[in-house]
Motif scaffolding. Sequence first.
Motif, PDB file in Angstrom:
ATOM      1  N   ASN A   1       8.866  14.741   0.884  1.00  0.00           N
ATOM      2  CA  ASN A   1       8.060  14.292  -0.245  1.00  0.00           C
ATOM      3  C   ASN A   1       8.880  14.146  -1.534  1.00  0.00           C
ATOM      4  O   ASN A   1       8.319  13.882  -2.598  1.00  0.00           O
ATOM      5  CB  ASN A   1       6.880  15.239  -0.481  1.00  0.00           C
ATOM      6  N   ALA A   2      10.217  14.277  -1.439  1.00  0.00           N
ATOM      7  CA  ALA A   2      11.061  14.086  -2.623  1.00  0.00           C
ATOM      8  C   ALA A   2      11.089  12.612  -2.999  1.00  0.00           C
ATOM      9  O   ALA A   2      11.197  11.733  -2.139  1.00  0.00           O
ATOM     10  CB  ALA A   2      12.477  14.589  -2.351  1.00  0.00           C
ATOM     11  N   MET A   3      10.969  12.355  -4.285  1.00  0.00           N
ATOM     12  CA  MET A   3      10.992  10.972  -4.765  1.00  0.00           C
ATOM     13  C   MET A   3      11.725  10.922  -6.094  1.00  0.00           C
ATOM     14  O   MET A   3      11.645  11.845  -6.900  1.00  0.00           O
ATOM     15  CB  MET A   3       9.579  10.414  -4.905  1.00  0.00           C
TER      16      MET A   3
ATOM     17  N   VAL B   1      11.604  14.394  -8.195  1.00  0.00           N
ATOM     18  CA  VAL B   1      10.414  15.242  -8.283  1.00  0.00           C
ATOM     19  C   VAL B   1       9.775  15.258  -6.895  1.00  0.00           C
ATOM     20  O   VAL B   1      10.210  14.527  -5.999  1.00  0.00           O
ATOM     21  CB  VAL B   1       9.409  14.745  -9.359  1.00  0.00           C
ATOM     22  N   LEU B   2       8.745  16.061  -6.725  1.00  0.00           N
ATOM     23  CA  LEU B   2       8.076  16.142  -5.431  1.00  0.00           C
ATOM     24  C   LEU B   2       6.680  15.534  -5.508  1.00  0.00           C
ATOM     25  O   LEU B   2       5.906  15.862  -6.423  1.00  0.00           O
ATOM     26  CB  LEU B   2       7.970  17.599  -4.966  1.00  0.00           C
ATOM     27  N   LEU B   3       6.379  14.670  -4.560  1.00  0.00           N
ATOM     28  CA  LEU B   3       5.040  14.116  -4.420  1.00  0.00           C
ATOM     29  C   LEU B   3       4.117  15.237  -3.966  1.00  0.00           C
ATOM     30  O   LEU B   3       4.388  15.912  -2.971  1.00  0.00           O
ATOM     31  CB  LEU B   3       5.051  12.993  -3.382  1.00  0.00           C
ATOM     32  N   LYS B   4       3.019  15.440  -4.688  1.00  0.00           N
ATOM     33  CA  LYS B   4       2.096  16.525  -4.344  1.00  0.00           C
ATOM     34  C   LYS B   4       0.714  16.032  -3.963  1.00  0.00           C
ATOM     35  O   LYS B   4      -0.153  16.831  -3.589  1.00  0.00           O
ATOM     36  CB  LYS B   4       2.002  17.523  -5.502  1.00  0.00           C
ATOM     37  N   GLY B   5       0.481  14.739  -4.028  1.00  0.00           N
ATOM     38  CA  GLY B   5      -0.784  14.165  -3.608  1.00  0.00           C
ATOM     39  C   GLY B   5      -0.680  12.662  -3.647  1.00  0.00           C
ATOM     40  O   GLY B   5       0.077  12.107  -4.448  1.00  0.00           O
TER      41      GLY B   5
ATOM     42  N   LEU C   1      10.803   6.100  -6.079  1.00  0.00           N
ATOM     43  CA  LEU C   1      11.601   5.679  -4.936  1.00  0.00           C
ATOM     44  C   LEU C   1      11.639   6.815  -3.932  1.00  0.00           C
ATOM     45  O   LEU C   1      12.064   7.924  -4.253  1.00  0.00           O
ATOM     46  CB  LEU C   1      13.032   5.327  -5.347  1.00  0.00           C
ATOM     47  N   PHE C   2      11.173   6.523  -2.723  1.00  0.00           N
ATOM     48  CA  PHE C   2      11.309   7.430  -1.584  1.00  0.00           C
ATOM     49  C   PHE C   2      12.441   6.882  -0.734  1.00  0.00           C
ATOM     50  O   PHE C   2      12.429   5.695  -0.378  1.00  0.00           O
ATOM     51  CB  PHE C   2      10.025   7.456  -0.742  1.00  0.00           C
ATOM     52  N   HIS C   3      13.405   7.728  -0.387  1.00  0.00           N
ATOM     53  CA  HIS C   3      14.510   7.295   0.477  1.00  0.00           C
ATOM     54  C   HIS C   3      14.623   8.283   1.623  1.00  0.00           C
ATOM     55  O   HIS C   3      14.861   9.470   1.395  1.00  0.00           O
ATOM     56  CB  HIS C   3      15.825   7.238  -0.301  1.00  0.00           C
ATOM     57  N   TRP C   4      14.406   7.778   2.830  1.00  0.00           N
ATOM     58  CA  TRP C   4      14.503   8.613   4.016  1.00  0.00           C
ATOM     59  C   TRP C   4      15.674   8.120   4.841  1.00  0.00           C
ATOM     60  O   TRP C   4      15.554   7.216   5.677  1.00  0.00           O
ATOM     61  CB  TRP C   4      13.192   8.577   4.799  1.00  0.00           C
ATOM     62  N   LYS C   5      16.839   8.719   4.588  1.00  0.00           N
ATOM     63  CA  LYS C   5      18.088   8.259   5.192  1.00  0.00           C
ATOM     64  C   LYS C   5      18.034   8.283   6.714  1.00  0.00           C
ATOM     65  O   LYS C   5      18.509   7.355   7.364  1.00  0.00           O
ATOM     66  CB  LYS C   5      19.240   9.111   4.670  1.00  0.00           C
ATOM     67  N   SER C   6      17.468   9.333   7.295  1.00  0.00           N
ATOM     68  CA  SER C   6      17.449   9.434   8.753  1.00  0.00           C
ATOM     69  C   SER C   6      16.608   8.324   9.390  1.00  0.00           C
ATOM     70  O   SER C   6      16.871   7.925  10.526  1.00  0.00           O
ATOM     71  CB  SER C   6      16.934  10.806   9.199  1.00  0.00           C
ATOM     72  N   LEU C   7      15.622   7.817   8.665  1.00  0.00           N
ATOM     73  CA  LEU C   7      14.791   6.723   9.168  1.00  0.00           C
ATOM     74  C   LEU C   7      15.327   5.348   8.755  1.00  0.00           C
ATOM     75  O   LEU C   7      14.804   4.329   9.191  1.00  0.00           O
ATOM     76  CB  LEU C   7      13.351   6.865   8.665  1.00  0.00           C
ATOM     77  N   ARG C   8      16.314   5.371   7.847  1.00  0.00           N
ATOM     78  CA  ARG C   8      16.891   4.128   7.316  1.00  0.00           C
ATOM     79  C   ARG C   8      15.812   3.282   6.640  1.00  0.00           C
ATOM     80  O   ARG C   8      15.713   2.081   6.829  1.00  0.00           O
ATOM     81  CB  ARG C   8      17.609   3.365   8.427  1.00  0.00           C
ATOM     82  N   ARG C   9      15.024   3.982   5.812  1.00  0.00           N
ATOM     83  CA  ARG C   9      13.915   3.335   5.111  1.00  0.00           C
ATOM     84  C   ARG C   9      13.840   3.830   3.669  1.00  0.00           C
ATOM     85  O   ARG C   9      14.222   4.954   3.371  1.00  0.00           O
ATOM     86  CB  ARG C   9      12.578   3.681   5.774  1.00  0.00           C
TER      87      ARG C   9
ATOM     88  N   VAL D   1       1.060  -1.012  -8.859  1.00  0.00           N
ATOM     89  CA  VAL D   1       0.800  -2.445  -8.948  1.00  0.00           C
ATOM     90  C   VAL D   1       1.801  -3.206  -8.078  1.00  0.00           C
ATOM     91  O   VAL D   1       1.668  -4.406  -7.885  1.00  0.00           O
ATOM     92  CB  VAL D   1       0.842  -2.971 -10.399  1.00  0.00           C
ATOM     93  N   HIS D   2       2.809  -2.479  -7.576  1.00  0.00           N
ATOM     94  CA  HIS D   2       3.860  -3.110  -6.772  1.00  0.00           C
ATOM     95  C   HIS D   2       4.431  -2.090  -5.788  1.00  0.00           C
ATOM     96  O   HIS D   2       4.722  -0.959  -6.174  1.00  0.00           O
ATOM     97  CB  HIS D   2       4.970  -3.621  -7.691  1.00  0.00           C
ATOM     98  N   PHE D   3       4.571  -2.499  -4.535  1.00  0.00           N
ATOM     99  CA  PHE D   3       5.244  -1.719  -3.498  1.00  0.00           C
ATOM    100  C   PHE D   3       6.341  -2.586  -2.889  1.00  0.00           C
ATOM    101  O   PHE D   3       6.143  -3.788  -2.711  1.00  0.00           O
ATOM    102  CB  PHE D   3       4.299  -1.406  -2.320  1.00  0.00           C
ATOM    103  N   GLU D   4       7.443  -1.972  -2.525  1.00  0.00           N
ATOM    104  CA  GLU D   4       8.428  -2.623  -1.666  1.00  0.00           C
ATOM    105  C   GLU D   4       8.798  -1.663  -0.547  1.00  0.00           C
ATOM    106  O   GLU D   4       9.217  -0.537  -0.806  1.00  0.00           O
ATOM    107  CB  GLU D   4       9.698  -3.019  -2.412  1.00  0.00           C
ATOM    108  N   PHE D   5       8.646  -2.120   0.686  1.00  0.00           N
ATOM    109  CA  PHE D   5       9.009  -1.357   1.879  1.00  0.00           C
ATOM    110  C   PHE D   5      10.302  -1.954   2.422  1.00  0.00           C
ATOM    111  O   PHE D   5      10.317  -3.116   2.842  1.00  0.00           O
ATOM    112  CB  PHE D   5       7.894  -1.438   2.929  1.00  0.00           C
ATOM    113  N   TRP D   6      11.368  -1.186   2.379  1.00  0.00           N
ATOM    114  CA  TRP D   6      12.701  -1.639   2.778  1.00  0.00           C
ATOM    115  C   TRP D   6      13.096  -0.925   4.061  1.00  0.00           C
ATOM    116  O   TRP D   6      13.020   0.296   4.142  1.00  0.00           O
ATOM    117  CB  TRP D   6      13.685  -1.313   1.655  1.00  0.00           C
TER     118      TRP D   6
END
Length: 193
Positions: free
Chosen positions: A25-27, A43-47, A76-84, A160-165
């Motif tokens: 949940n780190a962002m 920071v940490l996403l809490k909800g 920005l959420f970055h999950w290196k192990s998922l490459r996303r 208002v904007h999302f990008e899924f990479w």
Amino acid sequence: MADDPFSLFDRWFAEARDSELNDPNAMALATADARGRPSVRMVLLKGHGSDGFVFYTNRGSRKAGDLAANAQAALLFHWKSLRRQIRIEGAVSHATDAESDAYFASRGRDSQLGAWASEQSRPLDDRATFEARFAEMKARFDGQDVPRPPDWGGYRVTPVHFEFWHDRAHRLHERRVFTVDEQGGWREGLLFP
């Protein structure tokens, strides 16, 4: 290809919780002050839900000052192990007092005491000063529940904007974007990598 960006976030986040070793949940939270000077921190996403993405902080912190002057942020959420990664941009508002109280009550006691002891983002002469303040708070609230400090609470980023990479071989990445349209729905598209 149509998806609701919140549903897609939920799927990716669930996979991250299953695969990331530490803090899925780190962002990164990016803000800018009144003069447009940017700042970013983790920071940490809490909800989260269709009403936005919530984190908590001291309302006297630098990030809170930035948000008071310019109530826009990027996550920005970055999950290196998922490459996303997921980028989110939107307006920021305060979470309700009830939400902030409920989350604060769920924290560990030392975290609660630390929120009272810290003047987050303010200069600190040495670590001993903070440790002494922590000890004072421990004594002050001995034997009783620790209430939420009046200068501590939640913030909600309403997207208002999302990008899924999604990383692909040879830098041929997949980039899906969702942008709020005039009717409040979502317009979906792709970006070149």
